[in-house]
Design a protein around this motif. Structure first.
Motif, PDB file in Angstrom:
ATOM      1  N   ILE A  40       0.821  -1.149   0.144  1.00 54.87           N
ATOM      2  CA  ILE A  40      -0.070   0.108   0.260  1.00 54.87           C
ATOM      3  C   ILE A  40       0.981   1.185  -0.021  1.00 54.87           C
ATOM      4  N   TYR A  41       0.588   2.112  -0.919  1.00 53.24           N
ATOM      5  CA  TYR A  41       0.978   3.446  -0.751  1.00 53.24           C
ATOM      6  C   TYR A  41       0.019   4.335  -0.231  1.00 53.24           C
ATOM      7  N   TRP A  42       0.432   5.427   0.684  1.00 56.88           N
ATOM      8  CA  TRP A  42      -0.158   6.320   1.148  1.00 56.88           C
ATOM      9  C   TRP A  42       0.185   7.509   1.701  1.00 56.88           C
ATOM     10  N   GLU A  43      -0.197   8.642   0.850  1.00 60.16           N
ATOM     11  CA  GLU A  43       0.258   9.953   0.975  1.00 60.16           C
ATOM     12  C   GLU A  43      -0.697  10.679   2.010  1.00 60.16           C
ATOM     13  N   VAL A  44      -0.134  11.277   3.155  1.00 55.67           N
ATOM     14  CA  VAL A  44      -0.924  11.962   4.139  1.00 55.67           C
ATOM     15  C   VAL A  44      -0.794  13.392   3.979  1.00 55.67           C
ATOM     16  N   LYS A  45      -1.837  14.296   4.031  1.00 54.89           N
ATOM     17  CA  LYS A  45      -1.655  15.746   4.151  1.00 54.89           C
ATOM     18  C   LYS A  45      -1.287  16.152   5.426  1.00 54.89           C
ATOM     19  N   TYR A  46      -0.335  16.958   5.561  1.00 59.37           N
ATOM     20  CA  TYR A  46       0.042  17.636   6.817  1.00 59.37           C
ATOM     21  C   TYR A  46      -0.284  18.985   6.602  1.00 59.37           C
ATOM     22  N   PRO A  47      -0.650  19.691   7.539  1.00 57.88           N
ATOM     23  CA  PRO A  47      -1.074  21.191   7.679  1.00 57.88           C
ATOM     24  C   PRO A  47       0.533  22.001   7.202  1.00 57.88           C
ATOM     25  N   PHE A  48       0.210  23.095   6.507  1.00 62.72           N
ATOM     26  CA  PHE A  48       1.173  24.073   6.053  1.00 62.72           C
ATOM     27  C   PHE A  48       1.672  24.599   7.456  1.00 62.72           C
ATOM     28  N   PRO A  49       2.875  24.661   7.507  1.00 63.67           N
ATOM     29  CA  PRO A  49       3.935  24.775   6.483  1.00 63.67           C
ATOM     30  C   PRO A  49       4.724  23.315   6.283  1.00 63.67           C
ATOM     31  N   LEU A  50       4.034  22.417   7.032  1.00 64.38           N
ATOM     32  CA  LEU A  50       4.956  21.047   6.884  1.00 64.38           C
ATOM     33  C   LEU A  50       4.750  20.473   5.769  1.00 64.38           C
ATOM     34  N   SER A  51       5.701  19.543   5.475  1.00 61.19           N
ATOM     35  CA  SER A  51       5.631  18.650   4.266  1.00 61.19           C
ATOM     36  C   SER A  51       4.438  17.518   4.298  1.00 61.19           C
ATOM     37  N   ASN A  52       4.099  16.979   3.403  1.00 64.52           N
ATOM     38  CA  ASN A  52       3.396  15.573   3.563  1.00 64.52           C
ATOM     39  C   ASN A  52       4.262  14.538   3.777  1.00 64.52           C
ATOM     40  N   ARG A  53       3.484  13.383   4.344  1.00 62.49           N
ATOM     41  CA  ARG A  53       4.278  12.162   4.538  1.00 62.49           C
ATOM     42  C   ARG A  53       3.918  11.273   3.612  1.00 62.49           C
ATOM     43  N   ASP A  54       4.580  10.157   3.487  1.00 58.31           N
ATOM     44  CA  ASP A  54       4.044   9.244   2.588  1.00 58.31           C
ATOM     45  C   ASP A  54       4.731   7.866   3.481  1.00 58.31           C
ATOM     46  N   TYR A  55       3.852   6.777   3.165  1.00 55.46           N
ATOM     47  CA  TYR A  55       3.853   5.490   3.762  1.00 55.46           C
ATOM     48  C   TYR A  55       3.783   4.610   2.469  1.00 55.46           C
ATOM     49  N   VAL A  56       4.824   3.455   2.813  1.00 59.91           N
ATOM     50  CA  VAL A  56       4.771   2.395   2.016  1.00 59.91           C
ATOM     51  C   VAL A  56       4.617   1.299   3.067  1.00 59.91           C
ATOM     52  N   TYR A  57       3.572   0.374   2.764  1.00 57.50           N
ATOM     53  CA  TYR A  57       3.697  -0.826   3.891  1.00 57.50           C
ATOM     54  C   TYR A  57       2.604  -1.843   3.483  1.00 57.50           C
ATOM     55  N   ILE A  58       2.879  -2.870   3.931  1.00 54.66           N
ATOM     56  CA  ILE A  58       2.108  -4.169   3.723  1.00 54.66           C
ATOM     57  C   ILE A  58       1.238  -4.330   4.979  1.00 54.66           C
ATOM     58  N   ARG A  59      -0.042  -4.573   4.642  1.00 54.47           N
ATOM     59  CA  ARG A  59      -1.090  -5.091   5.804  1.00 54.47           C
ATOM     60  C   ARG A  59      -1.794  -6.526   5.456  1.00 54.47           C
ATOM     61  N   GLU A  60      -2.069  -6.991   6.739  1.00 48.70           N
ATOM     62  CA  GLU A  60      -2.838  -8.262   6.461  1.00 48.70           C
ATOM     63  C   GLU A  60      -3.972  -8.144   7.824  1.00 48.70           C
ATOM     64  N   CYS A  61      -5.152  -9.004   7.345  1.00 55.50           N
ATOM     65  CA  CYS A  61      -6.343  -8.946   8.125  1.00 55.50           C
ATOM     66  C   CYS A  61      -6.597 -10.549   8.503  1.00 55.50           C
ATOM     67  N   GLN A  62      -6.825 -10.703   9.531  1.00 50.90           N
ATOM     68  CA  GLN A  62      -7.395 -11.911   9.868  1.00 50.90           C
ATOM     69  C   GLN A  62      -8.420 -11.930  10.834  1.00 50.90           C
ATOM     70  N   GLU A  63      -9.219 -13.200  10.924  1.00 51.45           N
ATOM     71  CA  GLU A  63     -10.227 -12.945  11.748  1.00 51.45           C
ATOM     72  C   GLU A  63      -9.966 -14.341  12.572  1.00 51.45           C
ATOM     73  N   VAL A  64      -9.821 -14.325  14.032  1.00 51.60           N
ATOM     74  CA  VAL A  64      -9.564 -15.213  14.951  1.00 51.60           C
ATOM     75  C   VAL A  64     -10.458 -15.371  15.769  1.00 51.60           C
ATOM     76  N   ASP A  65     -10.400 -16.754  16.329  1.00 58.08           N
ATOM     77  CA  ASP A  65     -11.404 -16.882  17.546  1.00 58.08           C
ATOM     78  C   ASP A  65     -10.520 -17.257  18.751  1.00 58.08           C
ATOM     79  N   VAL A  66     -10.955 -16.507  19.784  1.00 56.25           N
ATOM     80  CA  VAL A  66     -10.492 -16.541  20.809  1.00 56.25           C
ATOM     81  C   VAL A  66     -11.436 -16.888  21.893  1.00 56.25           C
ATOM     82  N   ASP A  67     -11.420 -18.130  22.265  1.00 59.26           N
ATOM     83  CA  ASP A  67     -12.469 -18.608  23.263  1.00 59.26           C
ATOM     84  C   ASP A  67     -13.891 -18.288  22.986  1.00 59.26           C
ATOM     85  N   GLY A  68     -14.141 -18.517  21.671  1.00 55.39           N
ATOM     86  CA  GLY A  68     -15.538 -18.203  21.298  1.00 55.39           C
ATOM     87  C   GLY A  68     -15.973 -16.844  20.818  1.00 55.39           C
TER      88      GLY A  68
END
Length: 174
Positions: free
Chosen positions: A59-87
């Motif tokens: 995933i590529y994500w560019e985030v808007k930062y307030p002026f006068p700061l520079s925007n930030r961007d992220y390059v990352y991996i992500r995973e979603c799992q559904e787990v059962d914990v004691d029901g």
């Protein structure tokens, strides 16, 4: 476990406990994982997409930062799992920054190279969800204390409210 982010860095790690009334966990997860929909409701998204590099979804994500700061961007991996914990059904989302040569840094935007997030969502026993999030990033550059304070006091609660509103609007938009 190795210490990934030594305390002497002076950076904050955020732990968020919250509730989203009238937003069932599966809906929360669907909204959170839907990048195209996020572009509609998250005002801080400048650019957000997922691409496959060498067989891995990134995933590529560019985030808007307030002026006068520079925007930030992220390059990352992500995973979603559904787990059962004691029901109990718990959805877990893990994300972590990665270096991808095919996704180079852009001029004028600061690349966040250290990013880690863990999210757990489960039913609140009624019609809503309980949410736990651990979040760390090193935004690089000099972040003024007023912005750090705003993120902790206002930004995170505002994000939860925005997400709750997005959950309400999700079924109408899909």
């Amino acid at each position: 476990l190795p210490i990934l982010f030594p305390q002497q860095s002076g950076l904050y790690e955020y732990k968020v406990f919250g509730g989203l009334a009238d937003c069932p966990p599966k809906l929360c997860v669907d909204v959170y994982m839907d990048l195209d929909f996020r572009k509609q409701w998250d005002q801080y998204v400048k650019e957000l997409y997922e691409k496959t590099y060498d067989g891995e979804k990134v995933i590529y994500w560019e985030v808007k930062y307030p002026f006068p700061l520079s925007n930030r961007d992220y390059v990352y991996i992500r995973e979603c799992q559904e787990v059962d914990v004691d029901g109990r059904k718990i959805w877990v989302v893990l994300a972590q920054s990665v270096a991808v040569p095919q996704c180079p840094e852009k001029p004028g935007i600061i690349r966040v190279k250290s990013y880690k997030q863990s999210l757990a969502i489960e039913s609140d026993g009624k019609t809503g969800s309980k949410v736990y999030m651990y979040y760390f990033d090193n935004p690089g550059g000099m972040i003024p204390s007023w912005l750090v304070n705003w993120a902790a006091k206002s930004g995170v609660p505002a994000f939860l409210k925005d997400m709750q509103k997005a959950c309400r609007n999700y079924s109408k938009s899909t």
